[in-house]
Design an enzyme around this catalytic site. Structure first.
Site, PDB file in Angstrom:
ATOM      1  N   ASN A 145       2.253   5.018   7.159  1.00  0.00           N
ATOM      2  CA  ASN A 145       1.765   3.761   6.572  1.00  0.00           C
ATOM      3  C   ASN A 145       2.475   2.531   7.134  1.00  0.00           C
ATOM      4  O   ASN A 145       1.908   1.440   7.130  1.00  0.00           O
ATOM      5  CB  ASN A 145       1.955   3.840   5.044  1.00  0.00           C
ATOM      6  CG  ASN A 145       1.869   2.481   4.388  1.00  0.00           C
ATOM      7  OD1 ASN A 145       0.780   1.957   4.164  1.00  0.00           O
ATOM      8  ND2 ASN A 145       3.014   1.877   4.076  1.00  0.00           N
TER       9      ASN A 145
ATOM     10  N   THR B  77      -1.800  -7.545  -0.692  1.00  0.00           N
ATOM     11  CA  THR B  77      -0.387  -7.230  -0.438  1.00  0.00           C
ATOM     12  C   THR B  77       0.225  -8.418   0.283  1.00  0.00           C
ATOM     13  O   THR B  77      -0.483  -9.342   0.693  1.00  0.00           O
ATOM     14  CB  THR B  77      -0.214  -5.997   0.483  1.00  0.00           C
ATOM     15  OG1 THR B  77      -0.680  -6.346   1.793  1.00  0.00           O
ATOM     16  CG2 THR B  77      -0.946  -4.774  -0.003  1.00  0.00           C
TER      17      THR B  77
ATOM     18  N   ILE C 201       0.835  -1.211   0.000  1.00  0.00           N
ATOM     19  CA  ILE C 201       0.000   0.000   0.000  1.00  0.00           C
ATOM     20  C   ILE C 201       0.870   1.262   0.000  1.00  0.00           C
ATOM     21  O   ILE C 201       0.574   2.228  -0.706  1.00  0.00           O
ATOM     22  CB  ILE C 201      -0.947  -0.034   1.226  1.00  0.00           C
ATOM     23  CG1 ILE C 201      -2.012  -1.126   1.022  1.00  0.00           C
ATOM     24  CG2 ILE C 201      -1.591   1.320   1.468  1.00  0.00           C
ATOM     25  CD1 ILE C 201      -2.923  -1.362   2.221  1.00  0.00           C
TER      26      ILE C 201
ATOM     27  N   ASP D 186      13.902   3.081  10.560  1.00  0.00           N
ATOM     28  CA  ASP D 186      13.000   2.215  11.331  1.00  0.00           C
ATOM     29  C   ASP D 186      12.146   3.116  12.222  1.00  0.00           C
ATOM     30  O   ASP D 186      12.672   3.806  13.101  1.00  0.00           O
ATOM     31  CB  ASP D 186      13.869   1.256  12.175  1.00  0.00           C
ATOM     32  CG  ASP D 186      13.031   0.281  12.991  1.00  0.00           C
ATOM     33  OD1 ASP D 186      11.833   0.548  13.228  1.00  0.00           O
ATOM     34  OD2 ASP D 186      13.597  -0.743  13.408  1.00  0.00           O
ATOM     35  N   VAL D 187      10.826   3.104  12.009  1.00  0.00           N
ATOM     36  CA  VAL D 187       9.975   4.040  12.774  1.00  0.00           C
ATOM     37  C   VAL D 187       9.969   3.743  14.267  1.00  0.00           C
ATOM     38  O   VAL D 187       9.587   4.604  15.068  1.00  0.00           O
ATOM     39  CB  VAL D 187       8.509   4.074  12.262  1.00  0.00           C
ATOM     40  CG1 VAL D 187       8.414   4.622  10.848  1.00  0.00           C
ATOM     41  CG2 VAL D 187       7.821   2.723  12.380  1.00  0.00           C
TER      42      VAL D 187
ATOM     43  N   TYR E  71      -3.142  -5.684  16.917  1.00  0.00           N
ATOM     44  CA  TYR E  71      -3.317  -4.905  15.683  1.00  0.00           C
ATOM     45  C   TYR E  71      -4.592  -4.065  15.778  1.00  0.00           C
ATOM     46  O   TYR E  71      -4.608  -2.890  15.425  1.00  0.00           O
ATOM     47  CB  TYR E  71      -3.369  -5.892  14.517  1.00  0.00           C
ATOM     48  CG  TYR E  71      -3.419  -5.276  13.135  1.00  0.00           C
ATOM     49  CD1 TYR E  71      -2.266  -4.794  12.533  1.00  0.00           C
ATOM     50  CD2 TYR E  71      -4.616  -5.206  12.431  1.00  0.00           C
ATOM     51  CE1 TYR E  71      -2.321  -4.249  11.254  1.00  0.00           C
ATOM     52  CE2 TYR E  71      -4.674  -4.664  11.151  1.00  0.00           C
ATOM     53  CZ  TYR E  71      -3.510  -4.190  10.569  1.00  0.00           C
ATOM     54  OH  TYR E  71      -3.558  -3.646   9.304  1.00  0.00           O
TER      55      TYR E  71
ATOM     56  N   SER F  22      -7.595   0.767   9.367  1.00  0.00           N
ATOM     57  CA  SER F  22      -7.918  -0.615   8.992  1.00  0.00           C
ATOM     58  C   SER F  22      -9.394  -0.869   9.252  1.00  0.00           C
ATOM     59  O   SER F  22     -10.040  -0.119  10.001  1.00  0.00           O
ATOM     60  CB  SER F  22      -7.071  -1.550   9.857  1.00  0.00           C
ATOM     61  OG  SER F  22      -7.571  -2.867   9.839  1.00  0.00           O
TER      62      SER F  22
ATOM     63  N   LYS G 173      -4.743  -0.092  15.584  1.00  0.00           N
ATOM     64  CA  LYS G 173      -5.464   0.592  14.503  1.00  0.00           C
ATOM     65  C   LYS G 173      -6.639   1.401  15.038  1.00  0.00           C
ATOM     66  O   LYS G 173      -7.049   2.393  14.432  1.00  0.00           O
ATOM     67  CB  LYS G 173      -5.930  -0.422  13.452  1.00  0.00           C
ATOM     68  CG  LYS G 173      -4.783  -1.024  12.627  1.00  0.00           C
ATOM     69  CD  LYS G 173      -3.983   0.027  11.867  1.00  0.00           C
ATOM     70  CE  LYS G 173      -3.097  -0.558  10.790  1.00  0.00           C
ATOM     71  NZ  LYS G 173      -2.217   0.444  10.171  1.00  0.00           N
TER      72      LYS G 173
HETATM   73  P1  NDP Z   1       3.440  -4.609   3.643  1.00  0.00           P
HETATM   74  O1  NDP Z   1       3.920  -5.651   4.577  1.00  0.00           O
HETATM   75  O2  NDP Z   1       3.696  -4.730   2.195  1.00  0.00           O
HETATM   76  O3  NDP Z   1       3.946  -3.173   4.094  1.00  0.00           O
HETATM   77  C1  NDP Z   1       4.383  -2.831   5.360  1.00  0.00           C
HETATM   78  C2  NDP Z   1       5.498  -1.826   5.175  1.00  0.00           C
HETATM   79  O4  NDP Z   1       5.843  -1.265   6.433  1.00  0.00           O
HETATM   80  C3  NDP Z   1       6.761  -2.464   4.590  1.00  0.00           C
HETATM   81  O5  NDP Z   1       7.239  -1.666   3.535  1.00  0.00           O
HETATM   82  C4  NDP Z   1       7.729  -2.468   5.753  1.00  0.00           C
HETATM   83  O6  NDP Z   1       9.057  -2.306   5.282  1.00  0.00           O
HETATM   84  C5  NDP Z   1       7.253  -1.270   6.540  1.00  0.00           C
HETATM   85  N1  NDP Z   1       7.595  -1.347   7.954  1.00  0.00           N
HETATM   86  C6  NDP Z   1       7.241  -2.295   8.857  1.00  0.00           C
HETATM   87  N2  NDP Z   1       7.792  -2.037  10.049  1.00  0.00           N
HETATM   88  C7  NDP Z   1       8.518  -0.897   9.907  1.00  0.00           C
HETATM   89  C8  NDP Z   1       9.336  -0.137  10.762  1.00  0.00           C
HETATM   90  N3  NDP Z   1       9.533  -0.479  12.031  1.00  0.00           N
HETATM   91  N4  NDP Z   1       9.921   0.985  10.267  1.00  0.00           N
HETATM   92  C9  NDP Z   1       9.738   1.352   8.980  1.00  0.00           C
HETATM   93  N5  NDP Z   1       8.985   0.655   8.114  1.00  0.00           N
HETATM   94  C10 NDP Z   1       8.393  -0.458   8.571  1.00  0.00           C
HETATM   95  O7  NDP Z   1       1.862  -4.536   3.932  1.00  0.00           O
HETATM   96  P2  NDP Z   1       0.723  -3.509   3.474  1.00  0.00           P
HETATM   97  O8  NDP Z   1       1.155  -2.697   2.329  1.00  0.00           O
HETATM   98  O9  NDP Z   1      -0.494  -4.318   3.372  1.00  0.00           O
HETATM   99  O10 NDP Z   1       0.599  -2.591   4.782  1.00  0.00           O
HETATM  100  C11 NDP Z   1       0.755  -1.179   4.765  1.00  0.00           C
HETATM  101  C12 NDP Z   1      -0.149  -0.572   5.810  1.00  0.00           C
HETATM  102  O11 NDP Z   1      -1.505  -0.826   5.466  1.00  0.00           O
HETATM  103  C13 NDP Z   1       0.049  -1.140   7.214  1.00  0.00           C
HETATM  104  O12 NDP Z   1      -0.082  -0.111   8.167  1.00  0.00           O
HETATM  105  C14 NDP Z   1      -1.116  -2.094   7.352  1.00  0.00           C
HETATM  106  O13 NDP Z   1      -1.459  -2.303   8.684  1.00  0.00           O
HETATM  107  C15 NDP Z   1      -2.194  -1.350   6.585  1.00  0.00           C
HETATM  108  N6  NDP Z   1      -3.322  -2.132   6.135  1.00  0.00           N
HETATM  109  C16 NDP Z   1      -3.188  -3.157   5.215  1.00  0.00           C
HETATM  110  C17 NDP Z   1      -4.319  -3.847   4.771  1.00  0.00           C
HETATM  111  C18 NDP Z   1      -4.244  -4.933   3.754  1.00  0.00           C
HETATM  112  O14 NDP Z   1      -5.277  -5.581   3.505  1.00  0.00           O
HETATM  113  N7  NDP Z   1      -3.131  -5.200   3.137  1.00  0.00           N
HETATM  114  C19 NDP Z   1      -5.639  -3.506   5.276  1.00  0.00           C
HETATM  115  C20 NDP Z   1      -5.660  -2.424   6.213  1.00  0.00           C
HETATM  116  C21 NDP Z   1      -4.549  -1.763   6.612  1.00  0.00           C
HETATM  117  P3  NDP Z   1      10.320  -2.980   6.034  1.00  0.00           P
HETATM  118  O15 NDP Z   1       9.901  -4.365   6.413  1.00  0.00           O
HETATM  119  O16 NDP Z   1      11.414  -2.940   5.024  1.00  0.00           O
HETATM  120  O17 NDP Z   1      10.594  -2.104   7.212  1.00  0.00           O
END
Ligand code: NDP
Length: 261
Positions: free
Chosen positions: A99, A199, A30, A72-73, A164, A151, A168
């Site tokens: 995000n 995703t 996303i 890293d957030v 989670y 979410s 959220k």
């Molecule tokens: P992904 O797993 O593809 O994306 C998650 C992203 O967050 C990755 O790019 C990851 O990169 C990054 N991330 C995780 N932890 C950290 C951290 N500590 N610091 C920096 N970056 C971080 O999943 P989605 O695209 O599905 O998720 C994106 C958002 O959408 C999330 O907040 C998720 O909860 C939300 N969401 C998703 C839904 C879905 O159906 N897919 C539905 C509703 C909400 P890296 O691991 O390299 O750090």
């Protein structure tokens, strides 16, 4: 604003030309789609994440409007440094997209404090640290848009995802609280609540659970899972001057699942 052009900037209302967007977790899923859509609308986009490789690939895909910083957030005290670095290279951040997220599928009674805290640290404290770093500049310029990715778990009860769901749901409280504090200072704060979007995260959560997948589809009036770009275009609306009177909302982009029976 005239109907077709923003009276102050001369841009079309959905244009993000001249904006700089910082998108956490922008290398995949996303976040990547939000970055692509914001860039197509004219913004410079800066993606962050913990792993460099997905960020590098994402930037190559988006092109010259994109850059990345490994960050890293959950390392909260690095937030001011990140914002300084981004602003030095790309200009003042006018859009922040919180995000980055992690998922945890586990029965509530088996979820440990450590797991709970890890989810909160990522979704809530990580977002708050970045807002504290980025919002003073937005307030000074009286221009900014902060977007959370909430979410369906912010809207209704879903079993097996208690940490989670709590995080959220907290996002929604932050949107409302921050919108009341920051909107009078020129900064809008909103969230998108995505339905089930294809995703890596949703594939993992659904893996080995066909009943859950069927249940989702059966209560989704549009009858499909969402695509990441479905969220990206909603982000363009909320962050552009087309959405200039919108603040404090949690916009479901979910194929109707939140009102489905
Ligand atoms: P992904 O797993 O593809 O994306 C998650 C992203 O967050 C990755 O790019 C990851 O990169 C990054 N991330 C995780 N932890 C950290 C951290 N500590 N610091 C920096 N970056 C971080 O999943 P989605 O695209 O599905 O998720 C994106 C958002 O959408 C999330 O907040 C998720 O909860 C939300 N969401 C998703 C839904 C879905 O159906 N897919 C539905 C509703 C909400 P890296 O691991 O390299 O750090």
């Amino acid at each position: 604003m005239a109907i077709l052009n923003d009276a102050t900037t001369g841009r079309l209302p959905f244009s993000l030309a001249g904006e700089t967007a910082l998108i956490t977790g922008g290398g995949t899923g996303i976040g990547l789609a939000i970055a692509q859509c914001l860039a197509l609308a004219g913004a410079r986009v800066v993606l962050t994440g913990r792993r460099e490789e997905p960020l590098r690939r994402a930037v190559a895909e988006i092109g010259s409007a994109a850059g990345y910083v490994v960050h890293d957030v959950t390392v909260l005290d690095q937030a001011p440094l990140l914002v300084r670095q981004v602003e030095e290279h790309y200009g003042p951040v006018s859009i922040l997209v919180n995000n980055a997220g992690i998922h945890l599928k586990k029965p509530a009674l088996q979820t440990t404090e450590t797991e709970f805290l890890e989810v909160f640290q990522t979704h809530i404290l990580g977002a708050h640290a970045l807002i504290r770093a980025v919002a003073p500049g937005m307030i000074e310029r009286r221009q900014g848009s902060i977007l959370f990715v909430a979410s369906m778990a912010s809207l209704f009860g879903i079993p097996q995802v208690i940490a989670y769901t709590a995080a959220k749901s907290a996002c929604v409280g932050m949107v409302r609280g921050l919108a009341t504090e920051l909107s009078p200072l020129g900064v809008r704060v909103n969230a998108i609540a995505p339905g089930w979007i294809e995703t890596e995260m949703s594939r993992q959560a659904m893996r080995g659970d066909p009943a859950r997948e069927q249940k989702i589809l059966s209560r989704t009036p549009l009858g499909r899972f969402g695509e990441p770009a479905d969220i990206g275009w909603a982000a363009v609306y909320l962050c552009s001057s087309a959405g200039r009177f919108v603040t404090g909302v949690v916009l479901p982009v979910d194929g109707g699942v939140s009102i489905g029976f």
